[in-house]
Design a protein around this motif. Sequence first.
Motif, mmCIF file in Angstrom:
data_model
loop_
_atom_site.group_PDB
_atom_site.id
_atom_site.type_symbol
_atom_site.label_atom_id
_atom_site.label_comp_id
_atom_site.label_asym_id
_atom_site.label_seq_id
_atom_site.Cartn_x
_atom_site.Cartn_y
_atom_site.Cartn_z
ATOM 1 N N VAL A 52 0.812 -1.129 -0.047
ATOM 2 C CA VAL A 52 -0.205 -0.043 0.022
ATOM 3 C C VAL A 52 0.705 1.340 -0.056
ATOM 4 O O VAL A 52 1.843 1.209 0.790
ATOM 5 C CB VAL A 52 -0.959 0.094 1.258
ATOM 6 N N TYR A 53 0.290 2.313 -0.749
ATOM 7 C CA TYR A 53 1.013 3.601 -0.622
ATOM 8 C C TYR A 53 0.035 4.648 -0.453
ATOM 9 O O TYR A 53 -1.174 4.459 -0.472
ATOM 10 C CB TYR A 53 1.858 3.951 -2.140
ATOM 11 N N GLY A 54 0.551 5.971 -0.050
ATOM 12 C CA GLY A 54 -0.190 6.974 0.543
ATOM 13 C C GLY A 54 -0.509 7.119 1.841
ATOM 14 O O GLY A 54 -0.337 5.921 2.704
ATOM 15 N N PRO B 214 -10.238 1.860 -9.318
ATOM 16 C CA PRO B 214 -8.953 1.913 -8.983
ATOM 17 C C PRO B 214 -8.487 3.477 -8.932
ATOM 18 O O PRO B 214 -8.717 4.085 -10.032
ATOM 19 C CB PRO B 214 -8.358 1.132 -9.542
ATOM 20 N N HIS B 215 -7.845 3.909 -8.040
ATOM 21 C CA HIS B 215 -6.751 5.072 -8.239
ATOM 22 C C HIS B 215 -5.521 4.664 -8.630
ATOM 23 O O HIS B 215 -4.709 4.063 -7.826
ATOM 24 C CB HIS B 215 -6.643 5.826 -6.990
ATOM 25 N N LEU B 216 -5.073 4.851 -10.084
ATOM 26 C CA LEU B 216 -3.865 4.387 -10.525
ATOM 27 C C LEU B 216 -3.043 5.472 -10.180
ATOM 28 O O LEU B 216 -3.024 6.575 -9.834
ATOM 29 C CB LEU B 216 -4.009 3.969 -11.834
ATOM 30 N N LEU B 217 -1.754 5.042 -9.947
ATOM 31 C CA LEU B 217 -0.400 5.917 -9.858
ATOM 32 C C LEU B 217 -0.468 6.863 -10.578
ATOM 33 O O LEU B 217 0.067 7.049 -11.820
ATOM 34 C CB LEU B 217 0.775 5.026 -9.686
ATOM 35 N N SER B 218 -0.776 8.180 -10.022
ATOM 36 C CA SER B 218 -0.593 9.342 -10.924
ATOM 37 C C SER B 218 0.384 10.239 -10.239
ATOM 38 O O SER B 218 0.556 10.255 -9.227
ATOM 39 C CB SER B 218 -2.064 9.970 -11.008
ATOM 40 N N THR C 191 -0.167 13.269 -9.512
ATOM 41 C CA THR C 191 -1.052 14.027 -8.493
ATOM 42 C C THR C 191 -0.915 13.254 -6.859
ATOM 43 O O THR C 191 -0.387 14.042 -6.144
ATOM 44 C CB THR C 191 -2.638 13.856 -8.770
ATOM 45 N N LEU C 192 -1.057 12.065 -7.076
ATOM 46 C CA LEU C 192 -0.857 11.361 -5.573
ATOM 47 C C LEU C 192 0.685 11.444 -5.159
ATOM 48 O O LEU C 192 0.730 11.824 -3.997
ATOM 49 C CB LEU C 192 -1.235 9.996 -5.584
ATOM 50 N N ILE C 193 1.578 11.170 -6.140
ATOM 51 C CA ILE C 193 2.938 11.086 -5.448
ATOM 52 C C ILE C 193 3.271 12.624 -5.136
ATOM 53 O O ILE C 193 3.898 12.760 -3.984
ATOM 54 C CB ILE C 193 3.720 10.827 -6.866
ATOM 55 N N GLU C 194 2.935 13.560 -5.673
ATOM 56 C CA GLU C 194 3.057 15.074 -5.342
ATOM 57 C C GLU C 194 2.411 15.393 -3.943
ATOM 58 O O GLU C 194 3.226 15.826 -3.222
ATOM 59 C CB GLU C 194 2.591 16.008 -6.382
ATOM 60 N N SER C 195 1.426 14.918 -3.864
ATOM 61 C CA SER C 195 0.824 15.110 -2.306
ATOM 62 C C SER C 195 1.530 14.591 -1.415
ATOM 63 O O SER C 195 1.599 15.003 -0.415
ATOM 64 C CB SER C 195 -0.617 14.824 -2.591
#
Length: 384
Positions: A211-213, A345-349, A351-355
């Motif tokens: 899991v990430y985030g 699914p929320h795919l790895l984008s 946006t997520l990495i930047e947050s």
Amino acid sequence: MRVLVLGGDGYLGWPTALHLSDRGHDTAVLDNMARRGYDRELGVQSLVPIEDLETRAAAWEEVSGKRMPTYVGDLLDAEFVYRVLTEFEPDAIVHFAEQRAAPYSMIDREHAVYTQHNNVVGTLNLMYAIAETNPDIHLVKLGTMGEYGTPNIDIEEGWLEVEHNGRKDRMLYPKKPGSFYHLSKVHDSHNLEFGCRIWGMRVTDLNQGVVYGQQTDQTVQDARLATRFDYDAVFGTVLNRFCIQAVLGEPLTVYGSGGQTRGFLDIRDTVECIRLAVENPADAGEFRVFNQMTESYSVSQLADLVAECFPGPVQVEHLENPRVEQAEHYYNVKHTGLVGLGLQPHLLSETLIESMFDIVSANKDRVDPAALLPTVRWQGHLKQ
Ligand code: NAD
Ligand code: USQ
């Protein structure tokens, strides 16, 4: 529904409890605070500050108007488990409450024994408590993709149709796990399939990827609702660690060549997968398995992705792999069950990495850089 979340003080258990409560389920959490104890033992802390369980539950009541009863106790204490089930009368139980770090289970004999005892015996106590108080309870159990390992054939969702010497059967998919922790999940799966077959239990085993985030729709509503975010080499998982290392200006620690490939998912998908499993129970006697992941990446691909997204220089360092795992291998996983129930699914984008970069920047003074480097070796006990 009435849902009891075991391990509800942890990284995933807490946001899942909030998500279920938010969706109108009467939700309670149980935890023995072991995870906070491992922090003290290892001399580390969550990158993001977290409140104690009582404060969290009170904050949720203030924010949402929903009460969330808390039970502090250990799954190894069978009487406690029976008492909670009798008192709360859940329709479903979500079971996150295990020691979940592969490196922690490989520190030495004591930690391997602790991990398997805690995980396997805790789950066995729970199985008996369900069977003897209300066998109709649907158990949603967190397994792991690492139960399968990296076989040279397609990975099915838990079961495999086998033809051997002209005869056919449907068997549990063969397992080739990579640590004493991952093995504890294999042992759980076998015990649970037995409980379904012999006692008629209803179980969903969720073989979850890495899991990430750190944020969900509920945790962002108040700083007191934040869930933990681990960066250390024992409990921190790979993509979370790479984002943290990038912000700190530390090299991304790729173990070995980085060709090892795993299944991944966003924490927002974890909480949604659990809701879908809870709201669509397994049948009595059914051992239902879903592969809970949305995308596969090799470790090198993840390092490249983080380096591309980070607005500054990033160094990637290939360390000698402290684990014993295949560097290059076939990896093709079926994961259609949860999508069939409605997962989007929320795919790895980016946006997520930047947050994640922003979360790390805000808390970077809490990091002990020494804890970033791996110290646990899979063959550490062997004479050199
Ligand atoms: P975590 O360590 O943050 O949470 C687990 C919680 O369970 C902790 O709060 C701990 O105190 C509690 N616990 C442990 N043993 C207990 C016991 N005997 N009695 C009562 N409570 C106990 O872990 P997490 O990352 O939230 O993972 C939760 C589950 O999901 C684990 O079972 C893990 O194996 C599985 N999982 C996690 C990931 C991931 O990337 N984090 C991926 C796949 C599967
Ligand atoms: N890795 C690196 N560099 C790092 C950290 C990890 O290259 O700094 C590599 C590891 O060698 C491994 C992969 O990344 O090949 C994943 O490691 P991880 O620490 O992110 O995850 P893992 O040990 O597999 O365990 C985590 C959770 C566990 C869960 C599992 C899902 O801690 O609870 O069960 O992910 S799975 O991997 O699908 O089994």
